[in-house]
Design an enzyme around this catalytic site. Structure first.
Site, PDB file in Angstrom:
ATOM      1  N   THR A 271       0.851  -1.203   0.000  1.00 16.73           N
ATOM      2  CA  THR A 271       0.000   0.000   0.000  1.00 16.73           C
ATOM      3  C   THR A 271       0.877   1.241   0.000  1.00 16.73           C
ATOM      4  O   THR A 271       2.005   1.210   0.482  1.00 16.73           O
ATOM      5  CB  THR A 271      -0.953   0.028   1.221  1.00 16.73           C
ATOM      6  OG1 THR A 271      -1.705   1.243   1.221  1.00 16.73           O
ATOM      7  CG2 THR A 271      -0.218  -0.088   2.546  1.00 16.73           C
TER       8      THR A 271
ATOM      9  N   ASP B 294     -12.687   9.948   6.459  1.00 11.59           N
ATOM     10  CA  ASP B 294     -12.985   9.681   7.880  1.00 11.59           C
ATOM     11  C   ASP B 294     -13.731  10.826   8.589  1.00 11.59           C
ATOM     12  O   ASP B 294     -14.625  10.553   9.391  1.00 11.59           O
ATOM     13  CB  ASP B 294     -11.693   9.347   8.651  1.00 11.59           C
ATOM     14  CG  ASP B 294     -11.261   7.904   8.437  1.00 11.59           C
ATOM     15  OD1 ASP B 294     -12.062   7.111   7.900  1.00 11.59           O
ATOM     16  OD2 ASP B 294     -10.128   7.566   8.816  1.00 11.59           O
TER      17      ASP B 294
ATOM     18  N   LYS C 172      -3.393   3.112   6.424  1.00 10.25           N
ATOM     19  CA  LYS C 172      -3.936   1.769   6.191  1.00 10.25           C
ATOM     20  C   LYS C 172      -3.030   0.717   6.819  1.00 10.25           C
ATOM     21  O   LYS C 172      -3.497  -0.228   7.427  1.00 10.25           O
ATOM     22  CB  LYS C 172      -3.987   1.479   4.682  1.00 10.25           C
ATOM     23  CG  LYS C 172      -5.190   1.937   3.959  1.00 10.25           C
ATOM     24  CD  LYS C 172      -5.172   1.269   2.583  1.00 10.25           C
ATOM     25  CE  LYS C 172      -6.291   1.711   1.707  1.00 10.25           C
ATOM     26  NZ  LYS C 172      -6.279   1.015   0.401  1.00 10.25           N
TER      27      LYS C 172
ATOM     28  N   PHE D  99      -7.884   9.291   8.013  1.00 11.98           N
ATOM     29  CA  PHE D  99      -7.472   9.810   6.697  1.00 11.98           C
ATOM     30  C   PHE D  99      -8.691   9.840   5.778  1.00 11.98           C
ATOM     31  O   PHE D  99      -9.774   9.368   6.135  1.00 11.98           O
ATOM     32  CB  PHE D  99      -6.345   8.949   6.108  1.00 11.98           C
ATOM     33  CG  PHE D  99      -6.761   7.543   5.777  1.00 11.98           C
ATOM     34  CD1 PHE D  99      -6.777   6.553   6.748  1.00 11.98           C
ATOM     35  CD2 PHE D  99      -7.140   7.197   4.489  1.00 11.98           C
ATOM     36  CE1 PHE D  99      -7.174   5.259   6.447  1.00 11.98           C
ATOM     37  CE2 PHE D  99      -7.527   5.900   4.169  1.00 11.98           C
ATOM     38  CZ  PHE D  99      -7.548   4.931   5.158  1.00 11.98           C
ATOM     39  N   GLY D 100      -8.495  10.385   4.597  1.00  7.66           N
ATOM     40  CA  GLY D 100      -9.538  10.354   3.560  1.00  7.66           C
ATOM     41  C   GLY D 100     -10.882  10.888   4.037  1.00  7.66           C
ATOM     42  O   GLY D 100     -10.966  11.999   4.595  1.00  7.66           O
TER      43      GLY D 100
ATOM     44  N   LYS E 197     -11.540   2.802  15.751  1.00  6.92           N
ATOM     45  CA  LYS E 197     -11.880   2.635  14.321  1.00  6.92           C
ATOM     46  C   LYS E 197     -11.776   1.159  13.940  1.00  6.92           C
ATOM     47  O   LYS E 197     -12.589   0.643  13.184  1.00  6.92           O
ATOM     48  CB  LYS E 197     -10.970   3.512  13.435  1.00  6.92           C
ATOM     49  CG  LYS E 197     -11.345   3.400  11.949  1.00  6.92           C
ATOM     50  CD  LYS E 197     -10.519   4.254  10.997  1.00  6.92           C
ATOM     51  CE  LYS E 197     -10.876   3.940   9.539  1.00  6.92           C
ATOM     52  NZ  LYS E 197     -10.021   4.572   8.547  1.00  6.92           N
TER      53      LYS E 197
ATOM     54  N   ASN F 223      -0.399   3.872   1.450  1.00  8.66           N
ATOM     55  CA  ASN F 223      -1.048   4.646   2.504  1.00  8.66           C
ATOM     56  C   ASN F 223      -0.614   4.183   3.911  1.00  8.66           C
ATOM     57  O   ASN F 223      -1.020   3.101   4.366  1.00  8.66           O
ATOM     58  CB  ASN F 223      -2.562   4.473   2.310  1.00  8.66           C
ATOM     59  CG  ASN F 223      -3.373   5.306   3.256  1.00  8.66           C
ATOM     60  OD1 ASN F 223      -2.970   5.543   4.374  1.00  8.66           O
ATOM     61  ND2 ASN F 223      -4.544   5.719   2.803  1.00  8.66           N
TER      62      ASN F 223
ATOM     63  N   ASP G 243      -8.339  -2.499  -1.605  1.00 12.22           N
ATOM     64  CA  ASP G 243      -8.939  -1.356  -2.271  1.00 12.22           C
ATOM     65  C   ASP G 243     -10.239  -1.035  -1.549  1.00 12.22           C
ATOM     66  O   ASP G 243     -11.026  -1.934  -1.267  1.00 12.22           O
ATOM     67  CB  ASP G 243      -9.187  -1.669  -3.746  1.00 12.22           C
ATOM     68  CG  ASP G 243      -9.298  -0.394  -4.544  1.00 12.22           C
ATOM     69  OD1 ASP G 243      -8.380   0.447  -4.450  1.00 12.22           O
ATOM     70  OD2 ASP G 243     -10.320  -0.187  -5.211  1.00 12.22           O
TER      71      ASP G 243
ATOM     72  N   GLU H 183      -3.012   1.948 -10.362  1.00 10.60           N
ATOM     73  CA  GLU H 183      -4.275   1.296 -10.021  1.00 10.60           C
ATOM     74  C   GLU H 183      -5.180   1.313 -11.259  1.00 10.60           C
ATOM     75  O   GLU H 183      -5.426   2.381 -11.809  1.00 10.60           O
ATOM     76  CB  GLU H 183      -4.929   2.045  -8.867  1.00 10.60           C
ATOM     77  CG  GLU H 183      -5.889   1.204  -8.074  1.00 10.60           C
ATOM     78  CD  GLU H 183      -6.349   1.917  -6.809  1.00 10.60           C
ATOM     79  OE1 GLU H 183      -5.662   1.775  -5.780  1.00 10.60           O
ATOM     80  OE2 GLU H 183      -7.377   2.606  -6.863  1.00 10.60           O
TER      81      GLU H 183
HETATM   82  P1  ITT Z   1      -3.529   2.249  -1.610  1.00 19.36           P
HETATM   83  O1  ITT Z   1      -2.129   2.551  -1.962  1.00 19.36           O
HETATM   84  O2  ITT Z   1      -3.628   1.116  -0.625  1.00 19.36           O
HETATM   85  O3  ITT Z   1      -4.452   2.038  -2.803  1.00 19.36           O
HETATM   86  P2  ITT Z   1      -5.168   4.627  -1.167  1.00 19.36           P
HETATM   87  O4  ITT Z   1      -5.128   5.654  -0.101  1.00 19.36           O
HETATM   88  O5  ITT Z   1      -5.020   5.053  -2.597  1.00 19.36           O
HETATM   89  O6  ITT Z   1      -4.068   3.533  -0.796  1.00 19.36           O
HETATM   90  P3  ITT Z   1      -7.762   3.346  -1.826  1.00 19.36           P
HETATM   91  O7  ITT Z   1      -7.477   3.441  -3.277  1.00 19.36           O
HETATM   92  O8  ITT Z   1      -8.186   2.020  -1.280  1.00 19.36           O
HETATM   93  O9  ITT Z   1      -6.491   3.799  -0.940  1.00 19.36           O
HETATM   94  O10 ITT Z   1      -8.835   4.390  -1.330  1.00 19.36           O
HETATM   95  C1  ITT Z   1      -9.688   5.106  -2.171  1.00 19.36           C
HETATM   96  C2  ITT Z   1     -10.062   6.402  -1.516  1.00 19.36           C
HETATM   97  O11 ITT Z   1     -10.952   6.142  -0.427  1.00 19.36           O
HETATM   98  C3  ITT Z   1      -8.886   7.195  -0.956  1.00 19.36           C
HETATM   99  O12 ITT Z   1      -9.018   8.549  -1.313  1.00 19.36           O
HETATM  100  C4  ITT Z   1      -8.986   7.054   0.541  1.00 19.36           C
HETATM  101  O13 ITT Z   1      -8.614   8.261   1.164  1.00 19.36           O
HETATM  102  C5  ITT Z   1     -10.461   6.721   0.764  1.00 19.36           C
HETATM  103  N1  ITT Z   1     -10.548   5.730   1.854  1.00 19.36           N
HETATM  104  C6  ITT Z   1     -10.217   4.423   1.785  1.00 19.36           C
HETATM  105  N2  ITT Z   1     -10.345   3.836   2.994  1.00 19.36           N
HETATM  106  C7  ITT Z   1     -10.754   4.797   3.840  1.00 19.36           C
HETATM  107  C8  ITT Z   1     -11.029   4.840   5.214  1.00 19.36           C
HETATM  108  O14 ITT Z   1     -10.876   3.782   5.998  1.00 19.36           O
HETATM  109  N3  ITT Z   1     -11.424   6.008   5.741  1.00 19.36           N
HETATM  110  C9  ITT Z   1     -11.568   7.115   4.971  1.00 19.36           C
HETATM  111  N4  ITT Z   1     -11.302   7.162   3.678  1.00 19.36           N
HETATM  112  C10 ITT Z   1     -10.890   6.027   3.102  1.00 19.36           C
END
Ligand code: ITT
Length: 186
Positions: A7, A147, A12, A144-145, A167, A9, A69, A36
């Site tokens: 990953t 959340d 994660k 993150f993201g 979480k 991230n 993902d 991706e």
């Molecule tokens: P990878 O390298 O593992 O793909 P990523 O951050 O790109 O890391 P994803 O493609 O799985 O992860 O995530 C898609 C989007 O959804 C990304 O913008 C994340 O910030 C968001 N996301 C995924 N899981 C989340 C979570 O647990 N809480 C909040 N946002 C999340």
């Protein structure tokens, strides 16, 4: 057995590490560049990502690894952003999602996580879903993201207001990973 989590991230990985340790398992972070694929379902994205990694890094075919993902699916937006979550987070962000939700009466949504696990020339998928709702404003600084705008059902905090441990009691990722990890310990 050495298991890699591929990953980009770090949050994660932290979530996965805490869960793995609580189940007495060891995982290691591998940050490999891969593109991706853009597909309509998380299942296909996760499987194709695994295949791409194996094509580019043939040395990994002797290893055991997984990637994950995830996406946020909002009911009143017909499941948007779903498999496009990454792009939508980068372009619209949480403020953009809140704006799209301004006139919506129904705020229900769910997070879905698909883990693709590679071992012995085989890819297996594991799924986790957490239902909840999109809050009216951003709440909390953690995580993150998306959340800060997602509150799981039966909780009075968003994921961003929770500690990582909390979480990990509710998250979609914890569910898919728990299924994988427990399948490896039996
Ligand atoms: P990878 O390298 O593992 O793909 P990523 O951050 O790109 O890391 P994803 O493609 O799985 O992860 O995530 C898609 C989007 O959804 C990304 O913008 C994340 O910030 C968001 N996301 C995924 N899981 C989340 C979570 O647990 N809480 C909040 N946002 C999340």
């Amino acid at each position: 057995m050495e298991i890699y989590f591929i990953t980009h991230n770090p949050s994660k990985f932290e979530e996965a590490l805490e869960l793995a340790e609580s189940l007495k398992m060891a995982i290691q972070w591998k940050n490999i560049e891969y593109e991706e694929p853009q597909e309509d379902t998380l299942e296909i994205i996760a499987k194709k990502s695994c295949e791409r990694i194996l094509e580019k890094h043939s040395e990994l075919s002797d290893f055991v690894f997984f990637l994950e993902d995830a996406g946020l699916f909002i009911d009143s937006l017909n499941g948007f952003p779903g498999p496009y979550s990454s792009y939508v987070y980068k372009t619209l962000g949480n403020e953009g999602i809140l704006k799209l939700m301004e006139e919506k009466e129904t705020r229900s949504a769910f997070f879905k996580s698909i883990v693709a696990f590679y071992s012995n020339e085989e890819i297996k998928l594991y799924k986790g879903i957490t239902k909840g709702e999109i809050t009216l404003s951003k709440q909390g600084q953690g995580g993150f993201g998306f959340d800060p705008i997602f509150k799981p059902d039966k909780c009075d905090q968003t994921f961003a207001e929770m500690t990582l441990t909390t979480k990990n009691l509710y998250s979609h990722r914890q569910k898919s990973l728990r299924e994988l990890f427990t399948s490896l310990t039996v």
